[in-house]
Motif scaffolding. Structure first.
Motif, PDB file in Angstrom:
ATOM      1  N   ASN A 304      33.505  61.992 -18.655  1.00 44.67           N
ATOM      2  CA  ASN A 304      34.202  63.224 -18.282  1.00 44.67           C
ATOM      3  C   ASN A 304      34.298  64.161 -19.488  1.00 44.67           C
ATOM      4  O   ASN A 304      34.668  63.735 -20.584  1.00 44.67           O
ATOM      5  N   GLY A 355      37.663  69.709 -10.981  1.00 46.29           N
ATOM      6  CA  GLY A 355      36.292  69.378 -10.593  1.00 46.29           C
ATOM      7  C   GLY A 355      36.160  67.902 -10.326  1.00 46.29           C
ATOM      8  O   GLY A 355      37.131  67.196 -10.044  1.00 46.29           O
ATOM      9  N   GLU A 356      34.939  67.389 -10.478  1.00 47.05           N
ATOM     10  CA  GLU A 356      34.669  65.971 -10.217  1.00 47.05           C
ATOM     11  C   GLU A 356      35.028  65.133 -11.437  1.00 47.05           C
ATOM     12  O   GLU A 356      34.553  65.392 -12.541  1.00 47.05           O
ATOM     13  N   ILE A 357      35.850  64.117 -11.223  1.00 47.11           N
ATOM     14  CA  ILE A 357      36.288  63.225 -12.288  1.00 47.11           C
ATOM     15  C   ILE A 357      35.666  61.852 -12.061  1.00 47.11           C
ATOM     16  O   ILE A 357      35.769  61.287 -10.967  1.00 47.11           O
ATOM     17  N   LYS A 358      35.026  61.309 -13.099  1.00 43.53           N
ATOM     18  CA  LYS A 358      34.388  59.992 -13.006  1.00 43.53           C
ATOM     19  C   LYS A 358      35.402  58.914 -13.383  1.00 43.53           C
ATOM     20  O   LYS A 358      36.003  58.959 -14.446  1.00 43.53           O
ATOM     21  N   ASN A 359      35.559  57.941 -12.493  1.00 41.91           N
ATOM     22  CA  ASN A 359      36.520  56.864 -12.714  1.00 41.91           C
ATOM     23  C   ASN A 359      35.842  55.626 -13.283  1.00 41.91           C
ATOM     24  O   ASN A 359      34.622  55.466 -13.199  1.00 41.91           O
ATOM     25  N   SER A 363      33.621  55.188  -9.075  1.00 32.46           N
ATOM     26  CA  SER A 363      33.931  56.192  -8.050  1.00 32.46           C
ATOM     27  C   SER A 363      34.215  57.547  -8.713  1.00 32.46           C
ATOM     28  O   SER A 363      34.317  57.637  -9.941  1.00 32.46           O
ATOM     29  N   THR A 364      34.346  58.559  -7.905  1.00 36.76           N
ATOM     30  CA  THR A 364      34.684  59.891  -8.411  1.00 36.76           C
ATOM     31  C   THR A 364      35.852  60.465  -7.617  1.00 36.76           C
ATOM     32  O   THR A 364      36.081  60.092  -6.457  1.00 36.76           O
ATOM     33  N   THR A 365      36.586  61.341  -8.252  1.00 40.34           N
ATOM     34  CA  THR A 365      37.695  62.053  -7.611  1.00 40.34           C
ATOM     35  C   THR A 365      37.520  63.533  -7.890  1.00 40.34           C
ATOM     36  O   THR A 365      37.217  63.925  -9.021  1.00 40.34           O
ATOM     37  N   THR A 366      37.706  64.341  -6.868  1.00 42.69           N
ATOM     38  CA  THR A 366      37.580  65.783  -7.052  1.00 42.69           C
ATOM     39  C   THR A 366      38.956  66.433  -6.969  1.00 42.69           C
ATOM     40  O   THR A 366      39.697  66.232  -6.002  1.00 42.69           O
ATOM     41  N   THR A 368      40.652  70.149  -7.073  1.00 47.54           N
ATOM     42  CA  THR A 368      40.332  71.565  -6.941  1.00 47.54           C
ATOM     43  C   THR A 368      41.449  72.408  -7.532  1.00 47.54           C
ATOM     44  O   THR A 368      42.635  72.192  -7.237  1.00 47.54           O
ATOM     45  N   ARG A 426      36.090  72.874 -16.919  1.00 44.85           N
ATOM     46  CA  ARG A 426      36.499  71.677 -16.193  1.00 44.85           C
ATOM     47  C   ARG A 426      37.931  71.256 -16.494  1.00 44.85           C
ATOM     48  O   ARG A 426      38.281  70.080 -16.429  1.00 44.85           O
TER      49      ARG A 426
END
Length: 590
Positions: A304, A355-359, A363-366, A368, A426
């Motif tokens: 990230n 935005g898109e967060i890499k875990n 997985s990813t979490t967005t 907004t 971001r």
């Protein structure tokens, strides 16, 4: 001291004898000359003058001769002393040799004891099962004795191999490679190493002896038939050094890129082996506590991106738990933790990623950037206005709008700039504490200070003027930044219903001391309500309620972290502070 005392006594004896010898010779010569004068000259007065002059000349002669003799004797004695102390047979040399011989004797004695012990252990199984030299050497090395082995000849080497063919290093980290010399199975020569010199060990019918004269061989190069060399094809990316004794190569990363580490067996052979090294980019954890000279974009260990502003540093995880980085379990900061930055005066902000967060689980979490409403039971957020639609007028809860220009309250300095810069970078920075006032009238965001209670208009001006920098803009919190921070907190703080939390404290506390900390942010649900740039259209009679406050109120349990409320602030009375309302600043990158 005894040596130098003896030399001094001898020197004085030689000097006394030399002076007496010179005086006796001069006295004899003068007696002869005077007798001759007496026989040739009957005038007593004339004789007296001659004796006076010549006695003076004699005195000067004695002085010069004594000086010359003294210098010569001193030079001789100096040479003797230096030779006695520093020469091949000097005291120091003999002491050093004695130390080496003693150490070799200790190793030899220990080796034979080990051999005897192992032999006794093997007797029940077989009388012919004698310990090998390698077994003895292994136990000597385990006991800490410096023993090395070399193949008996260069022809015994059949190749060279490395423990790694590929290696990936993090920026600034190091790792090792073990070098193995492959052999045809011929015998080895063993050496005891004392003071950097190699003394050959011998194994004769169970009796282990060590030469008392050092061998010409040397593990680290000169004279060795098995000398190793190591190099990196690009030392600006990674360097390599070798410990010739252990045959271990240490590789140290310098910057991002790829390089090849090659180890060669030289002195008459072409054997070599290589390891491909990749240095990964510098990560966020590598620059913790370092003030940045300019805006620095960098990634956390999950990939990230975050930008550290010029003049700020990332605050490390602290023992008093004021800053916690717990997401990965190793105290390394990741965007999921709420990364804390600090300027040179100690003001602190927390990174809110969008935005898109890499875990860490892949997985990813967005998240907004937007304005939200939150369910009054479970806190579920509903996006009401995407940041990209900031130019539209959208009303939340009947009265609340985020306008692009002032209308009875101060709007954002430049709402469009904040949104575009936040989406591009971001994320943005949210003030970690409620504001307090510095001695110069500027905003201070630090712990354990008295909160600054003022009007919305004054709060907006103070927040804007917090920084004058080429790297960042500061402003009063707006509804996009407040709502998005709650969405982030509910996702990553284990407080999935933080939107409905009420104040933990029931009396006003100093900043950061109420105990309400989530993702390293203090008191969004507790202590004071806080001014934002959001506008309210609610009207009562001829009065207006244009200014919107957010968050909890320690005097009223009806106020939650996500609650919007408005305050009576007529245009002509905006200089009057509200005793229950403070504020905080936000930062976004230029």
């Amino acid at each position: 001291m005894y040596i130098f005392g003896t030399i001094r006594i001898k020197f004085m004896e030689i000097m006394n004898k030399t002076v007496k010898m010179v005086e006796n010779n001069i006295h004899k010569n003068r007696t002869k000359e005077c007798t001759k004068e007496l026989s040739n000259n009957a005038n007593p007065n004339k004789l007296k003058g001659i004796l006076t002059v010549r006695n003076g000349m004699a005195t000067r002669g004695i002085t010069l001769v004594a000086l010359v003799v003294t210098i010569v004797v001193l030079l001789i004695l100096a040479g003797i002393t230096i030779s006695y102390i520093m020469g091949d047979n000097s005291v120091f040399k003999k002491a050093s040799d004695a130390k080496v011989q003693t150490e070799l004797g200790k190793i030899e004695e220990r080796a034979n004891l080990i051999y005897t012990d192992k032999l006794m252990q093997n007797v029940p199984a077989s009388l012919n099962n004698k310990p090998t030299m390698q077994e003895v050497v292994d136990q000597l090395k385990t006991a800490g004795y410096p023993i090395e082995k070399m193949e008996t000849s260069e022809n015994a080497i059949t190749g060279i191999s490395l423990s790694r063919e590929n290696m990936t290093l993090g920026f600034g980290s190091s790792n090792t490679i073990k070098v193995t010399l492959e052999s045809s199975g011929e015998t080895y020569t063993y050496y005891a190493v004392v003071d950097g010199k190699y003394y050959q060990m011998h194994y004769n019918s169970g009796n282990i002896t060590i030469d008392r004269t050092p061998s010409e061989v040397s593990i680290d190069g000169e004279g060795s038939t098995q000398r190793l060399s190591v190099n990196s094809s690009d030392e600006s990316i990674a360097t390599a050094t070798i410990d010739y004794t252990t045959k271990i190569v240490t590789v140290t990363a310098k910057k991002e890129g790829n390089t090849t580490i090659t180890v060669k067996l030289i002195e008459g052979s072409n054997y070599s082996a290589s390891c491909e090294v990749t240095v990964s980019p510098q990560q966020l954890a590598d620059i913790v506590d370092e003030i940045q000279d300019a805006n620095r974009e960098i990634e956390d260990e999950n990939g990230n991106k975050i930008t550290i502003p010029g003049g700020f540093k990332v605050v490390p995880d602290t023992e008093d738990n004021d800053v916690d980085y717990t997401y990965t379990g190793d105290k390394k900061p990741t965007v999921q933790d709420g990364i804390v930055i600090e300027d040179e005066e100690g003001n602190q902000f927390v990174w809110i990623p969008v935005g898109e967060i890499k875990n860490k689980d892949g997985s990813t979490t967005t998240i907004t950037l937007g304005r939200y409403s939150f369910d009054g039971i479970d806190g579920t957020p509903t996006l009401k206005q995407n940041g990209t639609d900031y130019s539209k007028t959208v009303t939340i809860s009947n009265y609340y709008q985020e306008l692009t220009s002032d209308f009875e309250n101060r709007a954002s300095k430049s709402l469009g700039t904040f949104i575009s810069k936040t989406n591009r970078n971001r994320g943005y920075y949210f003030g970690r504490y409620e504001a307090s006032s510095g001695s110069d009238g500027k905003v201070v965001l630090k712990r354990s200070r008295t909160a600054w209670k003022t009007t919305q208009a004054r709060a907006a001006v103070a927040a804007r003027e917090m920084y004058n920098s080429v790297y960042i803009e500061s402003d009063l919190i707006n509804s996009y930044s407040w709502d998005t921070a709650i969405v982030f907190i509910q996702k990553y703080s284990r407080n999935s219903n933080y939107a409905n939390r009420t104040s933990i404290n029931n009396t006003f506390k100093a900043t950061g001391e109420a105990g309400d900390k989530v993702c390293n942010i203090h008191d969004m649900a507790s202590n004071y309500m806080e001014w934002t740039t959001e506008h309210s259209t609610q009207k009562v009679s001829t009065s207006t309620y244009p200014c919107t406050m957010r968050g909890g109120n320690c005097n009223d349990t009806n106020y939650t972290a996500s609650k919007r409320s408005c305050d009576y602030a007529p245009t002509n009375s905006q200089i009057l502070p509200n005793s229950k309302t403070s504020f905080r600043s936000l930062l976004y990158l230029k």
